[in-house]
Write an enzyme that holds these catalytic residues in place. Sequence first.
Site, PDB file in Angstrom:
ATOM      1  N   LYS A  20      51.756 -24.407  31.249  1.00 30.40           N
ATOM      2  CA  LYS A  20      51.909 -26.260  30.529  1.00 30.40           C
ATOM      3  C   LYS A  20      52.160 -25.507  28.929  1.00 30.40           C
ATOM      4  CE  LYS A  20      50.228 -26.967  34.305  1.00 30.40           C
ATOM      5  NZ  LYS A  20      48.678 -26.840  35.197  1.00 30.40           N
TER       6      LYS A  20
ATOM      7  N   ARG B 261      54.604  -3.194  36.775  1.00 30.60           N
ATOM      8  CA  ARG B 261      53.770  -3.448  37.592  1.00 30.60           C
ATOM      9  C   ARG B 261      52.119  -3.374  36.462  1.00 30.60           C
ATOM     10  NH1 ARG B 261      50.313  -1.398  41.197  1.00 30.60           N
ATOM     11  NH2 ARG B 261      52.050  -1.010  41.891  1.00 30.60           N
TER      12      ARG B 261
ATOM     13  N   TYR C 152      40.825 -27.930  37.482  1.00 28.60           N
ATOM     14  CA  TYR C 152      41.924 -27.758  38.444  1.00 28.60           C
ATOM     15  C   TYR C 152      41.749 -28.174  40.424  1.00 28.60           C
ATOM     16  CZ  TYR C 152      46.529 -27.027  39.126  1.00 28.60           C
ATOM     17  OH  TYR C 152      48.388 -26.039  39.833  1.00 28.60           O
TER      18      TYR C 152
ATOM     19  N   ASP D  49      38.739 -22.399  31.011  1.00 25.65           N
ATOM     20  CA  ASP D  49      40.759 -22.664  31.358  1.00 25.65           C
ATOM     21  C   ASP D  49      40.997 -22.866  30.298  1.00 25.65           C
ATOM     22  OD1 ASP D  49      42.933 -23.882  31.976  1.00 25.65           O
ATOM     23  OD2 ASP D  49      42.205 -23.634  34.156  1.00 25.65           O
TER      24      ASP D  49
HETATM   25  C1  LIG Z   1      48.691 -26.019  36.401  1.00 25.51           C
HETATM   26  C2  LIG Z   1      47.001 -25.435  35.786  1.00 25.51           C
HETATM   27  C3  LIG Z   1      46.358 -24.493  36.227  1.00 25.51           C
HETATM   28  C4  LIG Z   1      46.885 -23.923  37.290  1.00 25.51           C
HETATM   29  O1  LIG Z   1      47.990 -23.077  37.047  1.00 25.51           O
HETATM   30  P1  LIG Z   1      49.750 -22.615  37.516  1.00 25.51           P
HETATM   31  O2  LIG Z   1      50.527 -22.505  36.440  1.00 25.51           O
HETATM   32  O3  LIG Z   1      50.049 -23.596  38.514  1.00 25.51           O
HETATM   33  O4  LIG Z   1      49.609 -21.431  39.091  1.00 25.51           O
HETATM   34  C5  LIG Z   1      44.848 -23.916  36.335  1.00 25.51           C
HETATM   35  N1  LIG Z   1      44.563 -24.253  35.653  1.00 25.51           N
HETATM   36  C6  LIG Z   1      44.707 -25.975  34.969  1.00 25.51           C
HETATM   37  C7  LIG Z   1      43.650 -26.485  34.097  1.00 25.51           C
HETATM   38  C8  LIG Z   1      45.674 -26.409  34.996  1.00 25.51           C
HETATM   39  O5  LIG Z   1      46.720 -27.711  34.648  1.00 25.51           O
END
Ligand SMILES: *Cc1c(COP(=O)(O)O)cnc(C)c1O
Length: 394
Positions: free
Chosen positions: A209, A59, A112, A184
Amino acid sequence: MEKGKQYTDDTKSVHAGMSDDEHLSVSTPIYQTSTFKFKNADHGARLFQGREDGYIYTRMGNPTIQALEQAVAELENGYKGLACASGMAAIQTIFATYLQAGDHIICSEAVYGPTHTLLATVFEKFGVEISFVNSENTREIEQAVRPNTKIVYIETPGNPTLAVTDLQAAAGIAHQANARLVVDNTFSSPILQKPLNLGADIVLHSMTKFLNGHADVVGGMIVAKTSEDYKTMRKILNLLGGVLGPMNSFLVHRGIKTLKMRMDRHCQNANKIAEFLEQHNKVERVLYPGLPSHPQHKVAQKQMSGFGGMISFEVTGGVEGGKTVMNNVQLCQLAVSLGGVETLIQHPASMTHAILSREERLEANITDGLVRLSVGVEDAQELIDDLDQALSKI
Ligand SMILES: *Cc1c(COP(=O)(O)O)cnc(C)c1O
């Protein structure tokens, strides 16, 4: 890689964070262990006091996880990375580190969905003030600033409308207010947009992603620009505990080796498909930052080196038109998520945003016929043929 030398993203994708373990392995070994042995009591004491580098407990750090953290930090031109169990774990860690009761955060409206809900439920409950703004209009960010603003949080291009925010302008406003700019960068990946170079303080990804790119891992990453921010967030991540495991770290790191190649192909394919859709008589409008018709196309050109694999478009026939496309695609896969090698298609009004009322959806610019496409790396013409035959059924 030679120390101190600047390499291109093509080379960095392949080599960044590469192992130099004792056996000289070319790929990063998977240290599938929860804990590490001390040589003796004094060694353990020195590690705990931070007087010697080494691993204690997964961790708190693990060589496989650290290799991935280094790879993404190098691609983002940041100080160091923090691998998290998911994109949401990364977002939660940033908010928990820098927000307390009475603080204020400004957040993009086109964000998101769960990020919006996390702020509006958990952090609101803890006494954090939140303003959602149309951040593509820089003046709206400026007007939302309060004396207690601590974070300006921008997602660009934003979900699912692909609204683009000027990051340099947002950084100026945040820093004027003594706040941090958090970005993000999931939709662009570090290949197409480097927010830290544009003035951001912290960048995060859902590695689920594009970074992983193969639709087989859930993970997140935070990259800090400064060692102070890195150390502060590391302490909080250790306490909150939302860390990524060694196996998933290995898989994402393997995915990143082809990141530059994949992003090039995502951009090429998406560009062709966006142009095809824009002239189709069953399509009312196409939202893609690479099209001159996109409202912030100029800003996108300024801050992105490519326009990504995400396209939203509005079909004729409203909700039924959208459903007809969903039910007739043969090659595009009907699924949420994005950024993988396979093309995914979804219809927000009947799927991800179906729990909202129609009025709430329209307020967020999610119209009845809006379709979101995550363009994969298949043959562009075969994807176009598939979309064409599905659209012809409307
Ligand atoms: C999918 C996504 C998230 C969240 O990510 P997870 O891995 O599903 O927790 C946050 N921001 C964007 C732009 C996303 O496409």
